[in-house]
Design an enzyme around this catalytic site. Structure first.
Site, PDB file in Angstrom:
ATOM      1  N   GLY A  59     -35.705 -33.220  11.340  1.00 40.77           N
ATOM      2  CA  GLY A  59     -35.316 -34.411  12.097  1.00 40.77           C
ATOM      3  C   GLY A  59     -35.681 -34.394  13.561  1.00 40.77           C
ATOM      4  CG  PHE A  61     -41.781 -35.836  14.557  1.00 43.22           C
ATOM      5  CD1 PHE A  61     -41.853 -34.586  15.139  1.00 43.22           C
ATOM      6  CD2 PHE A  61     -42.966 -36.461  14.216  1.00 43.22           C
ATOM      7  CE1 PHE A  61     -43.076 -33.974  15.393  1.00 43.22           C
ATOM      8  CE2 PHE A  61     -44.194 -35.875  14.462  1.00 43.22           C
ATOM      9  CZ  PHE A  61     -44.259 -34.630  15.053  1.00 43.22           C
ATOM     10  CG  ASP A  79     -39.435 -33.445   4.355  1.00 43.65           C
ATOM     11  OD1 ASP A  79     -39.870 -32.841   3.357  1.00 43.65           O
ATOM     12  OD2 ASP A  79     -39.722 -33.112   5.515  1.00 43.65           O
ATOM     13  CG  ASP A  97     -43.386 -35.366  -4.082  1.00 40.93           C
ATOM     14  OD1 ASP A  97     -44.267 -35.432  -3.199  1.00 40.93           O
ATOM     15  OD2 ASP A  97     -43.494 -34.639  -5.089  1.00 40.93           O
ATOM     16  CG  ASP A 121     -44.749 -32.734  11.931  1.00 40.78           C
ATOM     17  OD1 ASP A 121     -45.852 -32.478  12.449  1.00 40.78           O
ATOM     18  OD2 ASP A 121     -43.770 -31.972  12.002  1.00 40.78           O
ATOM     19  CE  LYS A 161     -47.878 -30.499  10.662  1.00 43.90           C
ATOM     20  NZ  LYS A 161     -46.674 -29.721  10.976  1.00 43.90           N
TER      21      LYS A 161
END
Length: 212
Positions: A59, A61, A79, A97, A121, A161
């Site tokens: 958490g 971000f 997540d 997912d 991320d 990312k």
């Protein structure tokens, strides 16, 4: 963070400067400083915006994003592991997912409107085999881009990312096909041995992808 928190490269000492600074400032993860730097360099999020954070656990971000958009905005974090709930009612989290077949449908159940930014991320569970890890990272980044293209409003932003690798330039071109500008950032809070970089797409075009 999808998979394990370790990135490719040598082991690192977790209690470094940014780890300690995050604790001092009440941030859930040192990664918060990464998105904070990105938003300061490219302030594409305004008060009242709606943003999706993929690979949001634990958490860090989300904390920065919530402060940025404020109570008039909306922050969605997902997540594969549970995220400790936030007190702000405009921050919503879920265990999803991104690679599951029903992800898109479940995301629409969570929020059916357009996003002003899609931020990823996500990182794969690393194997230690560089080519394998690069391929897994690229798969996650491409899924994030797909979500950004299908769910981002015209003019929206994209951040993902990615582990630097053989198909990195190909992915950057894929982002360029949908956004007016593409930037690369390696935030100061990135661990020294990490191969990661953030690809940023600014101003999603309203029409289809650009022709070469």
């Amino acid at each position: 963070m999808v998979g394990t928190p370790s990135a490719m490269g040598k082991p690192y000492r977790p209690k470094d400067h940014y780890f300690k600074k995050a604790k001092q400032e009440g941030l859930r993860a040192r990664s918060a400083f990464k998105v904070d730097e990105i938003l300061k360099r490219y302030p594409f999020l305004k008060k009242g915006a709606t943003v999706l954070d993929l690979g949001a656990a634990p958490g860090g971000f989300l904390q920065i994003l919530a402060d940025t958009v404020g109570p008039g905005g909306r922050v969605i974090g997902v997540d594969i592991v549970a995220i400790r709930p936030f007190t702000q009612p405009f921050v919503k989290t879920a265990v999803l997912d991104v690679l599951a077949e029903d992800f898109d449908a479940k995301l629409r159940e969570l929020y059916d409107g357009p996003f002003d930014a899609v931020i990823s991320d996500m990182a794969p569970k690393t194997s230690g085999i560089r080519t394998t890890d690069e391929a897994r990272s690229l798969r996650l980044a491409r899924k994030a881009l797909e979500v950004s293209v299908t769910r981002g409003r015209p003019g929206s932003a994209f951040v993902a990312k990615l582990f630097m690798g053989g198909e990195f330039e190909e992915f950057r071109q894929e982002v360029r096909a949908h956004f007016e500008e593409v930037k690369l950032v390696r935030p100061e809070a990135t661990r020294g041995a990490s191969m990661e970089v953030y690809v940023i797409g600014l101003v999603r075009m309203a029409s289809g992808p650009k022709s070469e």
